[in-house]
Scaffold this active site. Structure first.
Site, PDB file in Angstrom:
ATOM      1  N   TYR A 134       0.811  -1.220   0.000  1.00 17.91           N
ATOM      2  CA  TYR A 134       0.000   0.000   0.000  1.00 17.91           C
ATOM      3  C   TYR A 134       0.844   1.271   0.000  1.00 17.91           C
ATOM      4  CZ  TYR A 134      -4.887  -1.449   0.250  1.00 17.91           C
ATOM      5  OH  TYR A 134      -6.142  -1.899  -0.049  1.00 17.91           O
ATOM      6  N   LYS A 201       5.606 -13.560   6.480  1.00 18.91           N
ATOM      7  CA  LYS A 201       6.419 -14.424   5.614  1.00 18.91           C
ATOM      8  C   LYS A 201       7.885 -14.223   5.972  1.00 18.91           C
ATOM      9  CE  LYS A 201       6.698 -17.458   2.251  1.00 18.91           C
ATOM     10  NZ  LYS A 201       6.316 -18.858   2.520  1.00 18.91           N
ATOM     11  N   ASP A 249       1.635 -18.835   4.546  1.00 21.11           N
ATOM     12  CA  ASP A 249       1.070 -19.971   3.818  1.00 21.11           C
ATOM     13  C   ASP A 249       0.537 -21.032   4.775  1.00 21.11           C
ATOM     14  OD1 ASP A 249       3.790 -20.024   4.399  1.00 21.11           O
ATOM     15  OD2 ASP A 249       4.257 -21.529   2.906  1.00 21.11           O
ATOM     16  N   ASP A 273      -4.745  -8.770   3.210  1.00 21.18           N
ATOM     17  CA  ASP A 273      -5.666  -8.615   2.087  1.00 21.18           C
ATOM     18  C   ASP A 273      -6.135  -9.981   1.605  1.00 21.18           C
ATOM     19  OD1 ASP A 273      -7.134  -7.394   0.135  1.00 21.18           O
ATOM     20  OD2 ASP A 273      -5.445  -6.654  -1.016  1.00 21.18           O
TER      21      ASP A 273
END
Length: 382
Positions: A134, A201, A249, A273
């Protein structure tokens, strides 16, 4: 008590869901409190309607009003894909420093789902709203800016970047990470939620996503030591909230297989998101997914779906997301009884199988009603 709510109708189906939804919100307040509490609605211009009237998609008068506001609501605003003007939603969030995108996700009985146990999903996603993708820092392949940045990366830092690549930068800072996690933990403590999970992540992006994780644990240890414990400490108990982390994940897999183990999620921007939309799909779709973009002073509530131009003006839209966002607003504004009426009405109407087309396609033997009629049914069932 009167609360002023600034509102933007939005584009596409925005005017329709507003016309169906606002009367339900007002009726809930009236039924809960009589004349003792009320909302004063003040309309602001943004999007296509603003451009038609002022020649600007986001007039300065709108921004000036929002800077001094406590509560606001909006419908969906159009953003072109791959060209044209920058997202108005992102501009509003960054300019007004609405750094926390908060989306509660739970199942409404009667809505069919692609998963076996949608009722086990009861999570609130806190997504960082100003950094990561963003930040909007990217340069097109072959552009002078991309060539300069790639040359610096290759020549000064030794990075192996294809000279023809399009490039972007994802900044993640300690300040913004900590304030997002702080808000998530504070919510969990105040609402009696059992856990906060940091989603990242960090195994790959160690100095951005990994730093988000580390800063999140620092906030928990430095500011919430009396209320929060790690998973390792949970065996001894004694504190109400567990803080833990999951790689993004793995979190997607766990949300499907073990949703009952997760309550509040604190995420970087892009992970949040993806994850919030995926969770909404688990409980039946975006038509019943509310949200708010919140800073330290302004809370800006909005439905999580888009403008849906293909059905605009056809009385097919689902106003549920906007109405449930209104219920979130009522809770935030100190009117929880009115919010509870809306949630109960939603349960009753969905159980009656009289729903808009998006829900009817997921509910056996459902009767399809229009956007306006669905709002009227909710009003009748308050």
């Amino acid at each position: 008590m009167q609360k002023t709510v600034y509102f933007i109708e939005g584009d596409g189906i925005g005017p329709e869901v507003w016309a169906a939804g606002r009367p339900v919100i007002d009726a809930a307040v009236a039924k809960a409190y009589g004349g003792e509490r009320r909302l004063e609605w003040v309309q602001l211009l943004a999007g296509e309607k603003a451009f038609a009237e002022t020649g600007q998609y986001l007039p300065q008068a709108t921004m000036d009003a929002l800077r001094g506001a406590e509560l606001a609501m909006k419908g969906p605003l159009t953003t072109p894909v791959g060209k044209g003007f920058r997202s108005l939603n992102v501009t509003l969030r960054q300019t007004l420093d609405l750094y926390a995108c908060i989306r509660p996700v739970r199942h409404f009985e009667g809505v069919e789902s692609p998963v076996k146990r949608p009722e086990a999903v009861d999570m609130v996603v806190f997504r960082e709203n100003t950094e990561d993708v963003y930040a909007g820092i990217e340069f097109a392949s072959g552009s002078p800016e991309a060539k300069r940045l790639i040359a610096f990366l290759r020549d000064e830092l030794g990075a192996d970047v294809d000279p023809a690549a399009g490039v972007g930068v994802k900044p993640i800072t300690e300040r913004c990470s900590k304030r997002l996690v702080r808000k998530a933990i504070r919510f969990a403590v105040d609402a009696g939620r059992p856990s906060v999970t940091l989603v990242h992540k960090g195994n790959i992006m160690k100095y951005t996503e990994g730093a988000f994780r580390a800063w999140g644990y620092e906030v928990a240890a430095d500011e919430f030591a009396d209320n929060v414990m790690t998973e390792d400490e949970a065996a001894t108990g004694g504190k109400p909230v567990i803080i833990k982390d999951r790689i993004a994940d793995a979190m997607f897999q766990n949300a499907l297989m073990y949703p009952e183990q997760y309550s509040v999620l604190a995420t970087t921007n892009l992970n949040g998101d993806y994850l919030s939309d995926a969770l909404a799909a688990q409980v039946g779709g975006l038509g019943l997914a509310p949200g708010v973009n919140m800073g330290d002073t302004l809370a800006f509530f909005e439905p999580t779906h888009g403008t849906a131009p293909t059905i605009a003006g056809k009385d097919k839209a689902n106003p549920g997301s906007l109405i449930l966002s209104g219920a979130m607003m009522l809770e935030h504004a100190g009117m929880p009884e009115a919010a509870a009426l809306i949630h109960a009405a939603m349960d009753r109407v969905i159980s009656s199988r009289r729903v808009t087309v998006d829900l009817a396609s997921q509910i056996a033997d459902a009767q399809t009603v229009g956007c306006k009629a669905f709002g009227e049914l909710l009003g009748e069932n308050l």
